[in-house]
Design an enzyme around this catalytic site. Sequence first.
Site, PDB file in Angstrom:
ATOM      1  N   HIS A  87      -7.215  -3.543  10.583  1.00 57.53           N
ATOM      2  CA  HIS A  87      -7.030  -3.378   9.138  1.00 57.53           C
ATOM      3  C   HIS A  87      -5.853  -4.375   8.526  1.00 57.53           C
ATOM      4  O   HIS A  87      -4.952  -4.449   9.385  1.00 57.53           O
ATOM      5  CB  HIS A  87      -6.818  -1.911   8.746  1.00 57.53           C
TER       6      HIS A  87
ATOM      7  N   GLU B 153      -9.559  -1.020   5.742  1.00 56.93           N
ATOM      8  CA  GLU B 153     -10.168  -0.562   6.976  1.00 56.93           C
ATOM      9  C   GLU B 153     -11.458  -1.200   7.374  1.00 56.93           C
ATOM     10  O   GLU B 153     -12.254  -1.959   6.308  1.00 56.93           O
ATOM     11  CB  GLU B 153     -10.594   1.014   7.017  1.00 56.93           C
TER      12      GLU B 153
ATOM     13  N   ASP C  57       0.797  -1.120  -0.051  1.00 56.31           N
ATOM     14  CA  ASP C  57      -0.132  -0.128   0.192  1.00 56.31           C
ATOM     15  C   ASP C  57       0.918   1.169  -0.049  1.00 56.31           C
ATOM     16  O   ASP C  57       2.164   1.277   0.243  1.00 56.31           O
ATOM     17  CB  ASP C  57      -1.141  -0.104   1.243  1.00 56.31           C
TER      18      ASP C  57
END
Length: 240
Positions: free
Chosen positions: A135, A140, A67
């Site tokens: 998460h 999330e 990410d």
Amino acid sequence: MRIIQAASREEAVETVASLVLEKILAHPTAVIGLATGRTMEPVYARFCELVRTSRPPLSQAFFFLLDEYLGLPEGHPASFKQYIRTHLLRPLSIPESQIAFPPAGDSDGPERYEALLKESHGVDFQLLGIGQNGHIGFNEPGSHKTSRTRFVQLTEETISANRAQFTDIIPQKALSMGIGTIREAKGLLLLATGKSKADAIKYLMNHHDDPACPATFLKDHPHFTLVLDPDAASRINLKI
Ligand code: F6R
């Protein structure tokens, strides 16, 4: 789910670093998914030490970063790209041609990243941390089990957990591999260390496929390993 409860944080870190090394030794062309965050810092430090002693063939391995924040300029010290350069690429002289970074600055970044993952025949071994809210990546609470790589809004909890790393811009969004994307990796390894993760781990142990804790979506993966240090495991009752 395989659970490894380590006797100390150091042992948990050693376990994860050694498992990554083993993967590369067994499959020099392995595709490894990399998480960032404070939990992983000692893992990469130990992995670098292990590589220096055992000299595995790293030149054919390929890495995908899990990410990235949105809105940070190239080279920003709190970007995950910079993190992985600092903790893994530079210490081991791994060229950037061997890693894919989430194209967080491009509107078609998620689709491009998915296409790149497909081209590379997917991830063999994915490293993961866990947020205090459960998460994984930046999926999330409320994320779907089948979600794909996409732009996500960070929760207030995540923003405040990471605020100390920012002095200027405080990112509110990120590009994250989806849960469905992560679940396509052949093997998953989630490391949790520290008391701040104890509640999330307790929740994870007691719930299945619960969007309130996205990590629960990993539990039915055929090759999911959870590595815990004593603090992270302090609210669960594991017979060992
Ligand atoms: C990082 C990531 C996040 C972190 C998680 C835990 O690439 O995807 O899910 O793993 O927020 O962060 P730390 O380890 O800083 O507590």
